[in-house]
Design a protein around this motif. Structure first.
Motif, PDB file in Angstrom:
ATOM      1  N   GLN A  43       0.724  -1.083  -0.009  1.00  0.00           N
ATOM      2  CA  GLN A  43       0.180  -0.015   0.023  1.00  0.00           C
ATOM      3  C   GLN A  43       0.810   1.350  -0.189  1.00  0.00           C
ATOM      4  O   GLN A  43       0.560   2.232  -0.669  1.00  0.00           O
ATOM      5  N   ALA A  44       1.903   1.278   0.652  1.00  0.00           N
ATOM      6  CA  ALA A  44       2.837   2.347   0.793  1.00  0.00           C
ATOM      7  C   ALA A  44       3.432   2.617  -0.538  1.00  0.00           C
ATOM      8  O   ALA A  44       3.474   3.833  -1.020  1.00  0.00           O
ATOM      9  N   LEU A  45       3.886   1.581  -1.101  1.00  0.00           N
ATOM     10  CA  LEU A  45       4.585   1.762  -2.507  1.00  0.00           C
ATOM     11  C   LEU A  45       3.661   1.926  -3.493  1.00  0.00           C
ATOM     12  O   LEU A  45       3.978   3.139  -4.401  1.00  0.00           O
ATOM     13  N   LYS A  46       2.352   1.557  -3.582  1.00  0.00           N
ATOM     14  CA  LYS A  46       1.394   1.926  -4.375  1.00  0.00           C
ATOM     15  C   LYS A  46       1.035   3.493  -4.378  1.00  0.00           C
ATOM     16  O   LYS A  46       0.866   4.153  -5.307  1.00  0.00           O
ATOM     17  N   GLY A  47       0.950   3.926  -3.248  1.00  0.00           N
ATOM     18  CA  GLY A  47       0.891   5.293  -2.774  1.00  0.00           C
ATOM     19  C   GLY A  47       1.939   6.255  -3.295  1.00  0.00           C
ATOM     20  O   GLY A  47       1.825   7.294  -4.112  1.00  0.00           O
ATOM     21  N   GLN A  48       3.110   5.899  -3.105  1.00  0.00           N
ATOM     22  CA  GLN A  48       4.421   6.672  -3.671  1.00  0.00           C
ATOM     23  C   GLN A  48       4.414   6.632  -5.059  1.00  0.00           C
ATOM     24  O   GLN A  48       4.494   7.881  -5.742  1.00  0.00           O
ATOM     25  N   LEU A  49       4.171   5.515  -5.782  1.00  0.00           N
ATOM     26  CA  LEU A  49       4.123   5.452  -7.081  1.00  0.00           C
ATOM     27  C   LEU A  49       3.273   6.294  -7.739  1.00  0.00           C
ATOM     28  O   LEU A  49       3.288   7.006  -9.006  1.00  0.00           O
ATOM     29  N   GLN A  50       1.891   6.202  -7.195  1.00  0.00           N
ATOM     30  CA  GLN A  50       0.779   7.264  -7.835  1.00  0.00           C
ATOM     31  C   GLN A  50       1.072   8.420  -7.866  1.00  0.00           C
ATOM     32  O   GLN A  50       0.390   9.296  -8.475  1.00  0.00           O
ATOM     33  N   ALA A  51       1.785   9.020  -6.682  1.00  0.00           N
ATOM     34  CA  ALA A  51       1.903  10.306  -6.321  1.00  0.00           C
ATOM     35  C   ALA A  51       3.253  10.774  -6.987  1.00  0.00           C
ATOM     36  O   ALA A  51       3.648  11.883  -7.156  1.00  0.00           O
ATOM     37  N   GLY A  52       3.834   9.907  -8.065  1.00  0.00           N
ATOM     38  CA  GLY A  52       5.010  10.143  -8.918  1.00  0.00           C
ATOM     39  C   GLY A  52       6.302  10.419  -8.082  1.00  0.00           C
ATOM     40  O   GLY A  52       7.357  10.770  -8.524  1.00  0.00           O
ATOM     41  N   GLU A  53       6.331   9.665  -6.790  1.00  0.00           N
ATOM     42  CA  GLU A  53       7.616   9.822  -6.038  1.00  0.00           C
ATOM     43  C   GLU A  53       8.389   8.546  -6.349  1.00  0.00           C
ATOM     44  O   GLU A  53       8.559   7.706  -5.417  1.00  0.00           O
ATOM     45  N   ILE A  54       9.084   8.440  -7.624  1.00  0.00           N
ATOM     46  CA  ILE A  54       9.687   7.342  -7.790  1.00  0.00           C
ATOM     47  C   ILE A  54      11.106   7.000  -7.064  1.00  0.00           C
ATOM     48  O   ILE A  54      11.122   5.891  -6.698  1.00  0.00           O
ATOM     49  N   GLU A  55      11.718   8.025  -7.039  1.00  0.00           N
ATOM     50  CA  GLU A  55      13.061   7.832  -6.069  1.00  0.00           C
ATOM     51  C   GLU A  55      12.737   7.388  -4.656  1.00  0.00           C
ATOM     52  O   GLU A  55      13.282   6.575  -4.106  1.00  0.00           O
ATOM     53  N   ARG A  56      11.797   7.849  -4.144  1.00  0.00           N
ATOM     54  CA  ARG A  56      11.183   7.522  -2.694  1.00  0.00           C
ATOM     55  C   ARG A  56      10.726   6.225  -2.856  1.00  0.00           C
ATOM     56  O   ARG A  56      11.183   5.376  -1.838  1.00  0.00           O
ATOM     57  N   ALA A  57      10.154   5.446  -3.845  1.00  0.00           N
ATOM     58  CA  ALA A  57       9.780   4.156  -3.995  1.00  0.00           C
ATOM     59  C   ALA A  57      10.726   3.280  -3.919  1.00  0.00           C
ATOM     60  O   ALA A  57      11.032   2.437  -3.363  1.00  0.00           O
TER      61      ALA A  57
END
Length: 216
Positions: A43-57
């Motif tokens: 769920q955390a990874l999905k949220g980061q990717l949907q927000a465009g935070e690729i480096e954070r993911a």
């Protein structure tokens, strides 16, 4: 004297079973926890990717990867009891920087009881760990288990120090108290089932083998 020895053996067996069961429960609890956490990680990874935070993911994935490297997964030999026993012992060995390799394929239904299996395999691996701890350099345990005909075959090679001294059919152990009955208990169980065991000690290595009827 015989009665006192017998009572010590019963006490030893009870201690072994309780300890092994505790180890098994600990492993299953740990694995259940990782399964529960996995959903939250997704769920955390999905949220980061949907927000465009690729480096954070990607950073999050790297952290998970490092964490999972330290997780001891449950072995899958085909026999649930042996999986649990071996997994618990391997975790103990790895905690002492002992390299462990296992090759095993065992059916789930055996005529020998889970308690007896736990005592047989647990005792032998405990002795192997004890032996490895006397070695400063390469520490290893190599285990092989398989069904040969209607017999369960177990073979183990482990690193060791100097050649051990033998007393009767057994090798002397540095363990104190009821732990000293370990190999004797192994022999008693195997004899009861019409099986046999064999040990060999050389400078730098120790081998343990047993063969016991296990299939109807």
């Amino acid at each position: 004297m015989r009665k006192k020895t017998y009572l010590k053996l019963v006490e030893y067996q009870t201690e072994q079973v309780e300890r092994h069961l505790s180890e098994v429960r600990s492993i299953h609890k740990e694995m259940k926890g990782y399964k529960h956490d996995f959903h939250h990680h997704l769920q955390a990874l999905k949220g980061q990717l949907q927000a465009g935070e690729i480096e954070r993911a990607l950073t999050y994935i790297d952290e998970l990867d490092c964490e999972l490297m330290n997780v001891d997964t449950l072995l899958k030999t085909g026999n649930v009891s042996i999986d649990a026993i071996l997994s618990a012992k391997i975790a103990q060995a790895k905690a002492q920087n002992i390299a462990v390799t296992v090759k095993a394929s065992i059916p789930d239904s055996l005529t020998i009881s889970d308690v007896e299996l736990s005592i047989l395999v647990g005792n032998l691996i405990d002795n192997a760990i004890e032996s490895c701890l006397k070695v400063e350099n390469e520490r290893f345990i190599r285990i092989y288990m398989a069904i040969k005909g209607k017999m369960l075959y177990f073979s183990m090679l482990n690193s060791s120090g100097n050649k051990k001294k033998k007393k009767g059919t057994l090798f002397l152990s540095h363990k104190k108290g009821i732990h000293g009955f370990g190999l004797g208990r192994v022999e008693a169980i195997l004899k009861e089932h019409g099986g046999w065991c064999k040990y060999n000690s050389e400078d730098g290595a120790f081998t343990s083998e047993f063969l016991v009827p296990a299939i109807e």
